[in-house]
Structure formats: structure tokens, C-alpha cells
Design an enzyme around this catalytic site. Structure first.
Site, PDB file in Angstrom:
ATOM      1  N   LYS A 143      -1.019  -0.868  -4.922  1.00 36.48           N
ATOM      2  CA  LYS A 143      -1.878   0.256  -5.280  1.00 36.48           C
ATOM      3  C   LYS A 143      -1.116   1.132  -6.267  1.00 36.48           C
ATOM      4  O   LYS A 143       0.071   1.398  -6.081  1.00 36.48           O
ATOM      5  CB  LYS A 143      -2.206   1.057  -4.020  1.00 36.48           C
ATOM      6  CG  LYS A 143      -2.910   2.367  -4.278  1.00 36.48           C
ATOM      7  CD  LYS A 143      -3.278   3.077  -2.986  1.00 36.48           C
ATOM      8  CE  LYS A 143      -2.069   3.408  -2.158  1.00 36.48           C
ATOM      9  NZ  LYS A 143      -2.403   4.111  -0.905  1.00 36.48           N
ATOM     10  N   ASP A 161       0.865  -1.177   0.000  1.00 31.52           N
ATOM     11  CA  ASP A 161       0.000   0.000   0.000  1.00 31.52           C
ATOM     12  C   ASP A 161       0.905   1.231   0.000  1.00 31.52           C
ATOM     13  O   ASP A 161       0.790   2.116   0.826  1.00 31.52           O
ATOM     14  CB  ASP A 161      -0.916  -0.026   1.223  1.00 31.52           C
ATOM     15  CG  ASP A 161      -1.966   1.068   1.182  1.00 31.52           C
ATOM     16  OD1 ASP A 161      -2.294   1.539   0.080  1.00 31.52           O
ATOM     17  OD2 ASP A 161      -2.444   1.467   2.261  1.00 31.52           O
TER      18      ASP A 161
END
Length: 64
Positions: free
Chosen positions: A47, A7
Site C-alpha cells: 500500500k 499493509d
């Protein structure tokens, strides 16, 4: 390792080129880690904020 989930997101500067380069570098580093440590058939998930050059990195990730 079966799964690498990231992330990652650099602090945004508001300068598109700088932000994109920093994100691309982070993704490249995560891909290196995935290549070294994921077992065959392992999963890498990250991401990606949609930007110009990152599409190329996404394509690379799919070929691991």
C-alpha cells in the site's frame, strides 16, 4: 516465497515531510525483503499513500 503482501503504514504525525520519509523508509525495507526472499516471478504488493517521492519507489517496485 511466491508473494509478499504488505499493509505498512507509519503513524501519521501531521508533518508532511516526516510522514513521507517514514513511509518511504518502510517501503524500502519491504523492497529489500522482497528482493531477498521472492522467487523469480514472485509478486510484491504494498500500500502506498500518494505523496511526492513515493512515485519513484513505485516505479522501482515494478522493476523487481
Amino acid at each position: 516465497m511466491d508473494l509478499l503482501l504488505t499493509d505498512l503504514s507509519p503513524n501519521r504525525t501531521g508533518m508532511h515531510d516526516v510522514d513521507e520519509a517514514r513511509q518511504t523508509d518502510m517501503i524500502e525495507q519491504a523492497l529489500l525483503l522482497a528482493r531477498r526472499h521472492l522467487r523469480d516471478g514472485g509478486t510484491f504488493l504494498t500500500k502506498v499513500h500518494e505523496q511526492n517521492r513515493t512515485g519513484k519507489k513505485c516505479s522501482t517496485a515494478h522493476t523487481l
